[in-house]
Design a protein around this motif. Structure first.
Motif, PDB file in Angstrom:
ATOM      1  N   ARG A 139       0.837  -1.199   0.000  1.00 15.77           N
ATOM      2  CA  ARG A 139       0.000   0.000   0.000  1.00 15.77           C
ATOM      3  C   ARG A 139       0.876   1.256   0.000  1.00 15.77           C
ATOM      4  N   VAL A 140       0.457   2.248  -0.772  1.00 19.02           N
ATOM      5  CA  VAL A 140       1.167   3.523  -0.821  1.00 19.02           C
ATOM      6  C   VAL A 140       0.156   4.648  -0.619  1.00 19.02           C
ATOM      7  N   ARG A 141       0.672   5.809  -0.315  1.00 20.19           N
ATOM      8  CA  ARG A 141      -0.200   6.957  -0.121  1.00 20.19           C
ATOM      9  C   ARG A 141      -0.831   7.381  -1.446  1.00 20.19           C
ATOM     10  N   PHE A 142      -2.019   7.961  -1.340  1.00 22.29           N
ATOM     11  CA  PHE A 142      -2.742   8.386  -2.541  1.00 22.29           C
ATOM     12  C   PHE A 142      -1.960   9.441  -3.318  1.00 22.29           C
ATOM     13  N   ALA A 143      -1.211  10.282  -2.607  1.00 27.16           N
ATOM     14  CA  ALA A 143      -0.441  11.340  -3.273  1.00 27.16           C
ATOM     15  C   ALA A 143       0.604  10.755  -4.218  1.00 27.16           C
ATOM     16  N   TYR A 144       1.154   9.568  -3.849  1.00 28.80           N
ATOM     17  CA  TYR A 144       2.148   8.948  -4.709  1.00 28.80           C
ATOM     18  C   TYR A 144       1.533   8.473  -6.021  1.00 28.80           C
ATOM     19  N   ILE A 145       0.275   8.068  -5.968  1.00 18.83           N
ATOM     20  CA  ILE A 145      -0.396   7.626  -7.193  1.00 18.83           C
ATOM     21  C   ILE A 145      -0.507   8.775  -8.190  1.00 18.83           C
ATOM     22  N   LEU A 146      -0.699   9.990  -7.673  1.00 21.22           N
ATOM     23  CA  LEU A 146      -0.816  11.144  -8.562  1.00 21.22           C
ATOM     24  C   LEU A 146       0.488  11.445  -9.294  1.00 21.22           C
ATOM     25  N   LEU A 147       1.617  11.007  -8.707  1.00 19.89           N
ATOM     26  CA  LEU A 147       2.901  11.256  -9.355  1.00 19.89           C
ATOM     27  C   LEU A 147       3.093  10.408 -10.602  1.00 19.89           C
ATOM     28  N   VAL A 148       2.388   9.278 -10.672  1.00 22.78           N
ATOM     29  CA  VAL A 148       2.565   8.370 -11.812  1.00 22.78           C
ATOM     30  C   VAL A 148       2.143   9.026 -13.123  1.00 22.78           C
ATOM     31  N   PRO A 149       0.911   9.581 -13.245  1.00 24.19           N
ATOM     32  CA  PRO A 149       0.565  10.228 -14.513  1.00 24.19           C
ATOM     33  C   PRO A 149       1.434  11.441 -14.820  1.00 24.19           C
ATOM     34  N   VAL A 150       1.841  12.177 -13.771  1.00 27.90           N
ATOM     35  CA  VAL A 150       2.733  13.320 -13.993  1.00 27.90           C
ATOM     36  C   VAL A 150       4.050  12.841 -14.598  1.00 27.90           C
ATOM     37  N   PHE A 151       4.560  11.736 -14.069  1.00 29.57           N
ATOM     38  CA  PHE A 151       5.819  11.175 -14.569  1.00 29.57           C
ATOM     39  C   PHE A 151       5.693  10.801 -16.039  1.00 29.57           C
ATOM     40  N   PHE A 152       4.599  10.138 -16.418  1.00 32.07           N
ATOM     41  CA  PHE A 152       4.421   9.723 -17.808  1.00 32.07           C
ATOM     42  C   PHE A 152       4.205  10.917 -18.737  1.00 32.07           C
ATOM     43  N   VAL A 153       3.538  11.948 -18.235  1.00 32.90           N
ATOM     44  CA  VAL A 153       3.342  13.153 -19.057  1.00 32.90           C
ATOM     45  C   VAL A 153       4.673  13.824 -19.355  1.00 32.90           C
ATOM     46  N   LEU A 154       5.528  13.933 -18.323  1.00 29.43           N
ATOM     47  CA  LEU A 154       6.837  14.552 -18.516  1.00 29.43           C
ATOM     48  C   LEU A 154       7.689  13.755 -19.488  1.00 29.43           C
ATOM     49  N   ILE A 155       7.631  12.445 -19.393  1.00 25.28           N
ATOM     50  CA  ILE A 155       8.382  11.606 -20.329  1.00 25.28           C
ATOM     51  C   ILE A 155       7.851  11.766 -21.748  1.00 25.28           C
ATOM     52  N   ALA A 156       6.526  11.871 -21.889  1.00 28.22           N
ATOM     53  CA  ALA A 156       5.925  12.027 -23.216  1.00 28.22           C
ATOM     54  C   ALA A 156       6.324  13.354 -23.859  1.00 28.22           C
ATOM     55  N   VAL A 157       6.524  14.389 -23.046  1.00 31.89           N
ATOM     56  CA  VAL A 157       6.900  15.704 -23.580  1.00 31.89           C
ATOM     57  C   VAL A 157       8.281  15.650 -24.205  1.00 31.89           C
ATOM     58  N   ASP A 158       9.240  15.063 -23.502  1.00 31.58           N
ATOM     59  CA  ASP A 158      10.617  14.995 -24.002  1.00 31.58           C
ATOM     60  C   ASP A 158      11.261  13.708 -23.482  1.00 31.58           C
ATOM     61  N   PRO A 159      11.015  12.571 -24.139  1.00 29.81           N
ATOM     62  CA  PRO A 159      11.488  11.285 -23.610  1.00 29.81           C
ATOM     63  C   PRO A 159      12.988  11.211 -23.343  1.00 29.81           C
ATOM     64  N   PRO A 160      13.866  11.591 -24.299  1.00 33.06           N
ATOM     65  CA  PRO A 160      15.299  11.403 -24.018  1.00 33.06           C
ATOM     66  C   PRO A 160      15.796  12.243 -22.854  1.00 33.06           C
ATOM     67  N   SER A 161      15.336  13.499 -22.768  1.00 32.82           N
ATOM     68  CA  SER A 161      15.798  14.367 -21.680  1.00 32.82           C
ATOM     69  C   SER A 161      15.310  13.871 -20.326  1.00 32.82           C
ATOM     70  N   MET A 162      14.045  13.482 -20.256  1.00 37.13           N
ATOM     71  CA  MET A 162      13.485  13.049 -18.981  1.00 37.13           C
ATOM     72  C   MET A 162      14.072  11.715 -18.542  1.00 37.13           C
ATOM     73  N   LEU A 163      14.191  10.768 -19.454  1.00 35.33           N
ATOM     74  CA  LEU A 163      14.736   9.468 -19.074  1.00 35.33           C
ATOM     75  C   LEU A 163      16.197   9.581 -18.666  1.00 35.33           C
ATOM     76  N   LEU A 164      16.951  10.407 -19.378  1.00 36.87           N
ATOM     77  CA  LEU A 164      18.343  10.633 -18.988  1.00 36.87           C
ATOM     78  C   LEU A 164      18.415  11.255 -17.601  1.00 36.87           C
ATOM     79  N   SER A 165      17.554  12.228 -17.318  1.00 38.00           N
ATOM     80  CA  SER A 165      17.558  12.882 -16.005  1.00 38.00           C
ATOM     81  C   SER A 165      17.192  11.904 -14.897  1.00 38.00           C
ATOM     82  N   VAL A 166      16.173  11.080 -15.151  1.00 34.92           N
ATOM     83  CA  VAL A 166      15.709  10.136 -14.128  1.00 34.92           C
ATOM     84  C   VAL A 166      16.794   9.130 -13.783  1.00 34.92           C
TER      85      VAL A 166
END
Length: 245
Positions: free
Chosen positions: A190-217
């Protein structure tokens, strides 16, 4: 009284389980594709293929554990696929992208380039000989090449940076720094509900600029262990030796 024969249980037929080994084959294919794409000078798809290999590598072990189909064959096959996808592929992609260019600045620079790529491959092999591969470390090399694939003229500075990153990734591969494993991540926890909200944000950021975001992560992930280690050393230095009461 007639004795009742109790036939011994038949031994299970030897064979391999399809699903987990099919996923491992996907990892191997992705690494092979990365090598072929790099040879053909298609560096962006080569970098993407390493990340796809990471996805397959994460799934095959998890599926094998969930379905209780782990075998010694599967483990050996997984290690061989990891060597191709996370050992040879990033090294060859880095080599193909930069060695020819950096050799234009002198033979010594060209020698430095291929030695850095070979050093990374050796470190990956040594890591696999003792433990599982650190796929996230390989992602730094692939992410950097994907990020910089649009540079027509990276210049000597960019080329040196590429091979220094390759050599550093190899060093981290065999280092004693501890990293959390994505394969051991508990999806049932089980995780906090706030952490679930980070998942779509993470995918949106990757979709905007995949190479830059994946390299940063993955660069943040790779640097986290040595940075934390240095932080602990500094805290111990300022605290001084413990005094006996």
């Amino acid at each position: 009284m007639n004795e009742i024969d109790n036939p011994e249980p038949k031994p299970r037929p030897r064979g391999i389980y399809l699903l987990p080994n099919l996923l491992t084959t996907g990892c191997l294919f992705s690494g092979f594709y990365a090598i072929v794409a790099a040879i053909d000078k298609h560096f962006a798809p080569a970098g993407m293929a390493v990340f796809v290999a990471m996805l397959f590598d994460t799934l095959d072990g998890r599926i094998a554990r969930l379905t209780r189909t782990e075998t010694s064959f599967g483990k050996e096959y997984d290690s061989l696929a990891d060597m191709v996808a996370f050992g040879l592929a990033p090294a060859i992609v880095s080599y193909q992208w930069g060695v020819v260019r950096i050799a234009e600045y002198g033979r010594a620079w060209g020698r430095f380039g291929w030695l850095a790529a070979f050093f990374y491959a050796v470190c990956a092999a040594l890591r696999l000989a003792r433990f599982n591969a650190r796929a996230a470390t390989a992602a730094i090399v692939a992410g950097f090449i994907w990020f910089s694939s649009e540079w027509r003229e990276p210049g000597l500075t960019g080329l040196i940076a590429a091979f220094c990153i390759t050599a550093a990734a190899g060093s981290l591969m065999v280092s004693r720094f501890s990293y959390p494993s994505f394969k051991q991540f508990d999806l049932d926890r089980r995780v906090r509900f706030a952490y679930i909200l980070l998942v779509p944000v993470f995918f949106v950021l990757i979709a905007v600029d995949p190479p830059s975001m994946l390299l940063s992560v993955f660069a943040t992930y790779a640097l986290s262990a040595p940075v934390l280690w240095i932080g602990r050393r500094i805290r111990r230095l300022f605290r001084g030796p413990a005094t006996a009461s």
